[in-house]
Motif scaffolding. Sequence first.
Motif, PDB file in Angstrom:
ATOM      1  N   GLY A 110       0.811  -1.214   0.000  1.00 24.57           N
ATOM      2  CA  GLY A 110       0.000   0.000   0.000  1.00 24.57           C
ATOM      3  C   GLY A 110       0.843   1.261   0.000  1.00 24.57           C
ATOM      4  O   GLY A 110       1.930   1.306   0.580  1.00 24.57           O
ATOM      5  N   LYS A 111       0.321   2.275  -0.660  1.00 30.12           N
ATOM      6  CA  LYS A 111       1.010   3.558  -0.752  1.00 30.12           C
ATOM      7  C   LYS A 111       1.121   4.177   0.641  1.00 30.12           C
ATOM      8  O   LYS A 111       0.177   4.142   1.424  1.00 30.12           O
ATOM      9  N   GLY A 112       2.285   4.713   0.954  1.00 26.89           N
ATOM     10  CA  GLY A 112       2.517   5.343   2.246  1.00 26.89           C
ATOM     11  C   GLY A 112       3.091   4.402   3.297  1.00 26.89           C
ATOM     12  O   GLY A 112       3.509   4.846   4.366  1.00 26.89           O
ATOM     13  N   ALA A 113       3.121   3.102   3.009  1.00 26.47           N
ATOM     14  CA  ALA A 113       3.666   2.131   3.972  1.00 26.47           C
ATOM     15  C   ALA A 113       5.182   2.226   4.011  1.00 26.47           C
ATOM     16  O   ALA A 113       5.827   2.710   3.084  1.00 26.47           O
ATOM     17  N   GLN A 114       5.735   1.796   5.124  1.00 25.70           N
ATOM     18  CA  GLN A 114       7.195   1.716   5.242  1.00 25.70           C
ATOM     19  C   GLN A 114       7.579   0.240   5.158  1.00 25.70           C
ATOM     20  O   GLN A 114       7.082  -0.579   5.929  1.00 25.70           O
ATOM     21  N   VAL A 115       8.462  -0.069   4.217  1.00 29.82           N
ATOM     22  CA  VAL A 115       8.904  -1.442   3.997  1.00 29.82           C
ATOM     23  C   VAL A 115      10.331  -1.573   4.528  1.00 29.82           C
ATOM     24  O   VAL A 115      11.167  -0.697   4.285  1.00 29.82           O
ATOM     25  N   VAL A 116      10.592  -2.647   5.239  1.00 32.61           N
ATOM     26  CA  VAL A 116      11.917  -2.877   5.809  1.00 32.61           C
ATOM     27  C   VAL A 116      12.492  -4.168   5.230  1.00 32.61           C
ATOM     28  O   VAL A 116      11.849  -5.210   5.261  1.00 32.61           O
ATOM     29  N   ASN A 117      13.710  -4.084   4.700  1.00 31.94           N
ATOM     30  CA  ASN A 117      14.425  -5.275   4.254  1.00 31.94           C
ATOM     31  C   ASN A 117      14.954  -5.940   5.523  1.00 31.94           C
ATOM     32  O   ASN A 117      15.827  -5.389   6.207  1.00 31.94           O
ATOM     33  N   VAL A 118      14.435  -7.114   5.850  1.00 29.93           N
ATOM     34  CA  VAL A 118      14.786  -7.755   7.119  1.00 29.93           C
ATOM     35  C   VAL A 118      16.239  -8.239   7.159  1.00 29.93           C
ATOM     36  O   VAL A 118      16.770  -8.507   8.243  1.00 29.93           O
ATOM     37  N   LEU A 119      16.885  -8.345   6.009  1.00 29.99           N
ATOM     38  CA  LEU A 119      18.280  -8.791   5.993  1.00 29.99           C
ATOM     39  C   LEU A 119      19.269  -7.644   6.131  1.00 29.99           C
ATOM     40  O   LEU A 119      20.364  -7.816   6.659  1.00 29.99           O
ATOM     41  N   THR A 120      18.883  -6.457   5.645  1.00 30.66           N
ATOM     42  CA  THR A 120      19.790  -5.303   5.708  1.00 30.66           C
ATOM     43  C   THR A 120      19.345  -4.268   6.725  1.00 30.66           C
ATOM     44  O   THR A 120      20.157  -3.447   7.161  1.00 30.66           O
ATOM     45  N   GLY A 121      18.065  -4.258   7.072  1.00 26.68           N
ATOM     46  CA  GLY A 121      17.529  -3.248   7.972  1.00 26.68           C
ATOM     47  C   GLY A 121      17.164  -1.958   7.259  1.00 26.68           C
ATOM     48  O   GLY A 121      16.674  -1.017   7.876  1.00 26.68           O
TER      49      GLY A 121
END
Length: 126
Positions: A110-121
Amino acid sequence: MVCITICQMKTKTNIKGTEKMNWKEKDRIRKTELKNESHKDENGVWRYNSNDHVPPSEVLECWGLDKETMELCNQARENDTQKFLAKYRKQMENHVPSDKEMFEMQAAFGKGAQVVNVLTGKKIQL
């Protein structure tokens, strides 16, 4: 990753006499057959011939390896994983998501969400 590795290995699916076996017994036989498609490296670690990866412990257990060899293989797998993750993190340090990647993340989260790469942070605001 484990499932992919096991599933991609070429195994005999038409084993004579297995028609009436339950899936657990067939799975054990398939895992045992993988030993024929593997080798011991110079350090005594069992690895698949196809990709040089250490088989999962569930597969190694079917092979009846001694405790010392099991520990050696498990440690080698852990070392391989840590090397892979370090390489991945280094490659992703300056990665900027492409328009396509941004579109796919927005579609998924969804637009506006914050996505986190769990391997890099690394955090990406959509």
